[in-house]
Design an enzyme around this catalytic site. Structure first.
Site, PDB file in Angstrom:
ATOM      1  N   SER A  81       0.828  -1.195   0.000  1.00 19.53           N
ATOM      2  CA  SER A  81       0.000   0.000   0.000  1.00 19.53           C
ATOM      3  C   SER A  81       0.873   1.260   0.000  1.00 19.53           C
ATOM      4  O   SER A  81       1.714   1.443  -0.879  1.00 19.53           O
ATOM      5  CB  SER A  81      -0.957  -0.055   1.201  1.00 19.53           C
ATOM      6  OG  SER A  81      -1.950   0.927   1.104  1.00 19.53           O
ATOM      7  N   ASP A 205      -9.229  -6.336  -3.769  1.00 23.22           N
ATOM      8  CA  ASP A 205      -8.851  -5.132  -3.019  1.00 23.22           C
ATOM      9  C   ASP A 205      -9.887  -4.045  -3.281  1.00 23.22           C
ATOM     10  O   ASP A 205     -10.074  -3.631  -4.420  1.00 23.22           O
ATOM     11  CB  ASP A 205      -7.462  -4.671  -3.468  1.00 23.22           C
ATOM     12  CG  ASP A 205      -6.887  -3.576  -2.582  1.00 23.22           C
ATOM     13  OD1 ASP A 205      -7.663  -2.852  -1.939  1.00 23.22           O
ATOM     14  OD2 ASP A 205      -5.653  -3.444  -2.552  1.00 23.22           O
ATOM     15  N   HIS A 233      -7.271  -5.997   0.548  1.00 24.14           N
ATOM     16  CA  HIS A 233      -6.144  -5.060   0.593  1.00 24.14           C
ATOM     17  C   HIS A 233      -5.033  -5.574   1.499  1.00 24.14           C
ATOM     18  O   HIS A 233      -3.853  -5.359   1.222  1.00 24.14           O
ATOM     19  CB  HIS A 233      -6.625  -3.687   1.077  1.00 24.14           C
ATOM     20  CG  HIS A 233      -5.576  -2.629   0.995  1.00 24.14           C
ATOM     21  ND1 HIS A 233      -4.979  -2.250  -0.194  1.00 24.14           N
ATOM     22  CD2 HIS A 233      -4.990  -1.865   1.955  1.00 24.14           C
ATOM     23  CE1 HIS A 233      -4.086  -1.312   0.030  1.00 24.14           C
ATOM     24  NE2 HIS A 233      -4.068  -1.056   1.322  1.00 24.14           N
TER      25      HIS A 233
END
Length: 255
Positions: A81, A205, A233
């Site tokens: 991320s 995600d 995610h």
């Protein structure tokens, strides 16, 4: 042991080294060396959030680790991320110490393009424009779209309930460092661009959607792309075995 590698695992916004506990355990069990870091003022890193003023402050634990490595040691950098920005900084500063960089549903910036544009693009698409002011928090008392519901529905929806509960118990303030990331000279082709990259697409995600991930890949094609179809995610928690298999394959084929 020649086939064993040193993995450096870098978490995203609001996370900490704790989120890698499943992946770190599995990689260590087959003989790899693993370093999971807390970035500035996250997890067990005790620096006060008010002293983390730039992305360089935030990434300092990573850059200090990279600087401390022996000259002949190379690592596999894994960023998740927002951690994609941080491993990109490390690649720019220490390209000679990185075997391969792995972006796990992570922001993958390009040389000469302000990285902040990626955040702005995602926030517009996600209707989270309020986050562009640089600061947000997972604090349950602040309803700015990133509280309990967001975590359960967008970040950890495929995770075991105990992992979602753990994430809820460890909220830390987060900054976006938009001013720093607006700098066009953040990365160069000569240094960042010399490191091989692999992108791991998380197919379920809901935070960095598949289309957004694919656009980053199309704009700056990495050496390889891997897919974990049912990963949310937080792939390191929802699909740790599949993620470890990806990392093992990368270690064998790109190092």
């Amino acid at each position: 042991m020649d086939s064993k590698r040193h993995f450096v695992l870098v978490h995203g916004a609001g996370g900490g080294a704790w989120c890698w506990y499943k992946v770190a355990t599995q990689l260590k069990s087959v003989g790899h060396r693993v370093t999971a870091l807390d970035l500035g003022s996250t997890g067990m890193e005790l620096t006060g959030p008010d002293t983390i003023l730039t992305i360089h402050d935030f990434a300092r634990p990573l850059t200090e680790l990279m600087a401390s490595l022996p000259q002949d040691e190379k690592v596999i950098l894994v960023g998740h991320s927002y951690g994609g920005f941080c491993i990109s900084l490390a690649m720019e500063r220490f390209p000679e110490k990185v075997k391969v960089a792995v972006y796990v549903s992570a922001f993958m910036p390009r040389p000469k393009i302000p990285p902040a544009l990626l955040l702005q693009e995602l926030f517009r698409e996600s209707k989270l424009e309020a986050l562009m002011n640089e600061n947000y928090t997972f604090d349950h008392n602040l309803d700015r779209g990133m509280g309990d519901d967001y975590m359960a529905e967008k970040l950890y929806q495929n995770c075991p309930p105990e992992d979602l509960e753990l994430a809820r118990m460890l909220p830390r303030p987060v900054k976006m460092f938009m001013e720093d990331l607006a700098n066009e000279s953040f990365l160069t082709e000569e240094r960042f661009g010399s490191v091989e990259r692999v992108f791991v697409v998380c197919g379920d995600d809901r935070a960095l959607g598949v289309e957004f991930q694919r656009r980053m890949i199309d704009r700056s094609p990495p050496k390889a792309v891997k897919l974990i179809a049912e990963a949310d995610h937080a792939a390191m928690l929802s699909k740790p075995h599949e993620l470890c298999q990806c990392l093992e394959d990368i270690a064998k084929n790109y190092c």
